[in-house]
Design a protein around this motif. Structure first.
Motif, PDB file in Angstrom:
ATOM      1  N   PHE A   1       7.220   8.379  -8.763  1.00 40.61           N
ATOM      2  CA  PHE A   1       7.136   9.021  -7.453  1.00 40.61           C
ATOM      3  C   PHE A   1       6.893  10.512  -7.639  1.00 40.61           C
ATOM      4  O   PHE A   1       7.611  11.179  -8.392  1.00 40.61           O
TER       5      PHE A   1
ATOM      6  N   GLY B   1       1.026   5.492   0.286  1.00 40.30           N
ATOM      7  CA  GLY B   1       0.293   6.715   0.617  1.00 40.30           C
ATOM      8  C   GLY B   1      -0.349   6.706   2.000  1.00 40.30           C
ATOM      9  O   GLY B   1      -0.973   7.693   2.393  1.00 40.30           O
ATOM     10  N   THR B   2      -0.176   5.600   2.744  1.00 41.76           N
ATOM     11  CA  THR B   2      -0.829   5.459   4.059  1.00 41.76           C
ATOM     12  C   THR B   2      -0.573   6.660   4.969  1.00 41.76           C
ATOM     13  O   THR B   2      -1.493   7.183   5.584  1.00 41.76           O
ATOM     14  N   GLU B   3       0.680   7.062   5.071  1.00 36.88           N
ATOM     15  CA  GLU B   3       1.028   8.122   6.037  1.00 36.88           C
ATOM     16  C   GLU B   3       0.980   9.518   5.419  1.00 36.88           C
ATOM     17  O   GLU B   3       1.581  10.451   5.959  1.00 36.88           O
TER      18      GLU B   3
ATOM     19  N   GLN C   1      14.279  13.834   3.189  1.00 37.41           N
ATOM     20  CA  GLN C   1      13.987  12.390   3.107  1.00 37.41           C
ATOM     21  C   GLN C   1      14.950  11.700   2.147  1.00 37.41           C
ATOM     22  O   GLN C   1      15.499  10.634   2.444  1.00 37.41           O
TER      23      GLN C   1
ATOM     24  N   ARG D   1       2.357  12.932  -0.987  1.00 39.51           N
ATOM     25  CA  ARG D   1       2.754  12.042  -2.084  1.00 39.51           C
ATOM     26  C   ARG D   1       1.547  11.711  -2.958  1.00 39.51           C
ATOM     27  O   ARG D   1       0.468  11.429  -2.467  1.00 39.51           O
TER      28      ARG D   1
ATOM     29  N   HIS E   1      12.406   1.401   4.451  1.00 40.05           N
ATOM     30  CA  HIS E   1      11.994   2.650   3.800  1.00 40.05           C
ATOM     31  C   HIS E   1      11.212   3.558   4.750  1.00 40.05           C
ATOM     32  O   HIS E   1      11.448   4.766   4.778  1.00 40.05           O
TER      33      HIS E   1
ATOM     34  N   GLU F   1       0.857  -1.197   0.000  1.00 41.09           N
ATOM     35  CA  GLU F   1       0.000   0.000   0.000  1.00 41.09           C
ATOM     36  C   GLU F   1       0.883   1.233   0.000  1.00 41.09           C
ATOM     37  O   GLU F   1       1.807   1.315   0.810  1.00 41.09           O
TER      38      GLU F   1
ATOM     39  N   GLN G   1       8.214  10.945   8.523  1.00 39.10           N
ATOM     40  CA  GLN G   1       8.176  12.395   8.342  1.00 39.10           C
ATOM     41  C   GLN G   1       8.348  13.182   9.634  1.00 39.10           C
ATOM     42  O   GLN G   1       8.959  14.252   9.653  1.00 39.10           O
TER      43      GLN G   1
ATOM     44  N   GLN H   1      10.091  11.636  -9.727  1.00 41.84           N
ATOM     45  CA  GLN H   1      11.168  10.684 -10.046  1.00 41.84           C
ATOM     46  C   GLN H   1      10.546   9.425 -10.617  1.00 41.84           C
ATOM     47  O   GLN H   1       9.644   8.846  -9.999  1.00 41.84           O
TER      48      GLN H   1
END
Ligand code: HEM
Length: 293
Positions: free
Chosen positions: A236, A134-136, A249, A221, A204, A132, A210, A165
């Motif tokens: 990305f 985009g969760t955070e 990051q 994102r 990762h 998944e 963050q 990217q």
């Protein structure tokens, strides 16, 4: 508070195309950008303008800089300074093709269409590795605070800075990893998306957490999987009120902070890297006042 291009804050669409342009030699891009304003609604067509186009207009946008190739130590990255980027958002491939042709024609006096990346939503918003994505992501007001410029005056408020990217996955390398190795590389369990409490420092999500940066490095994102033949990966895309959060990051991912490289690099590599400024909207149109247009 300026108005942002609505596609930035909206959820990721079912299908998309990313158009990357280069500048034609010796042509000032002002008239072509004015033509683009007639077509781009900021929702189905999100526009990013790169440093080469801004410089060709004899202007500057504070904070718009070249994409970094390295941070002194750590890995070297691809930096591809494109002058113009359009993110076409939709749900029908035919419509996206016709929209691409219209845009390429509209800007053709000053820009060549160099590459088109076809992207799509995979399952429930997964990367092609099955995780998944985009969760955070920050939500609601936090998303606006992370991604949209404010208090910098007319023509800038409502704008956003986007890092893009193209990552190409090595699916053989990924498939050769055990599922525990894969989970440790991401720092989440593929099966239920739970964050691993004892994830290694190279995972990762440990690299990019963050709130672990000082100052905190929140970005919005909006990445999407891409495919061409049997090649594929993640396009990305991260929007920020500046590039600072993304860059912090990235610096940690490549090992420039502590010598630990993000485990993502075991199975995927970025083959491009560009920064763009996404102008704000004014009365339903792109507001290019900051560029003198
Ligand atoms: C192929 C490349 C990449 C893949 C497959 C990937 C995948 C993922 C996945 C699966 C997650 C966990 C779920 C989530 O919170 O979204 C994640 C989180 C995250 N990724 Fe990536 N990512 C990639 C590249 C990047 C890059 C280049 C950056 C920034 C430089 C980045 C920044 C983040 C951030 C900020 C988070 C959330 C961390 C947190 O606060 O917990 N990712 N990514």
């Amino acid at each position: 508070m300026g108005e942002s291009q609505p596609g930035i804050l909206a959820p990721v669409p079912k299908l998309a195309r990313y158009l990357n342009f280069s500048l034609k030699a010796g042509v000032a891009p002002g008239a072509a950008l004015r033509e683009l304003v007639k077509l781009a609604d900021g929702n189905q067509v999100v526009v990013g303008i790169g440093l080469p186009a801004v410089l060709a207009l004899g202007k500057s946008i504070a904070g718009l800089r070249p994409f970094p190739t390295h941070f002194g130590v750590g890995l070297i990255l691809s930096s591809t300074s494109s002058p113009l980027w359009c993110w076409l958002r939709g749900h029908d491939r035919g419509d996206l093709l016709h929209a691409s042709k219209k845009i390429a024609d509209a800007v053709s006096a000053a820009f060549n269409l160099d590459s088109v990346i076809d992207a799509f939503n995979y399952g429930t918003g997964r990367d092609l590795t099955g995780y998944e994505d985009g969760t955070e992501n920050p939500q609601g007001k936090k998303a606006v605070d992370a991604a949209i410029v404010s208090e910098r005056g007319k023509g800038l408020d409502g704008s956003s800075f986007v890092a893009a990217q193209l990552w190409m996955h090595d699916f053989k390398a990924f498939d050769a990893m055990s599922s525990a190795e894969q989970d440790n590389a991401i720092g989440r369990r593929k099966s239920d998306n739970q964050e691993l409490r004892d994830a290694p420092a190279s995972s990762h999500v440990k690299r990019t957490a963050q709130e672990s940066f000082d100052p905190e490095a929140f970005v919005l994102r909006r990445s999407m999987p891409w495919a061409e033949g049997i090649r594929g990966g993640l396009n990305f895309v991260a929007f920020g009120k500046s590039f600072d959060g993304f860059e912090a990051q990235l610096k940690r991912m490549v090992g420039a902070e502590d010598g630990i490289t993000d485990a993502l690099f075991k199975f995927t590599l970025p083959i491009s890297g560009s920064y763009f400024w996404c102008p704000p909207m004014l009365e339903g149109k792109l507001d290019l006042r900051a560029l003198g247009l």
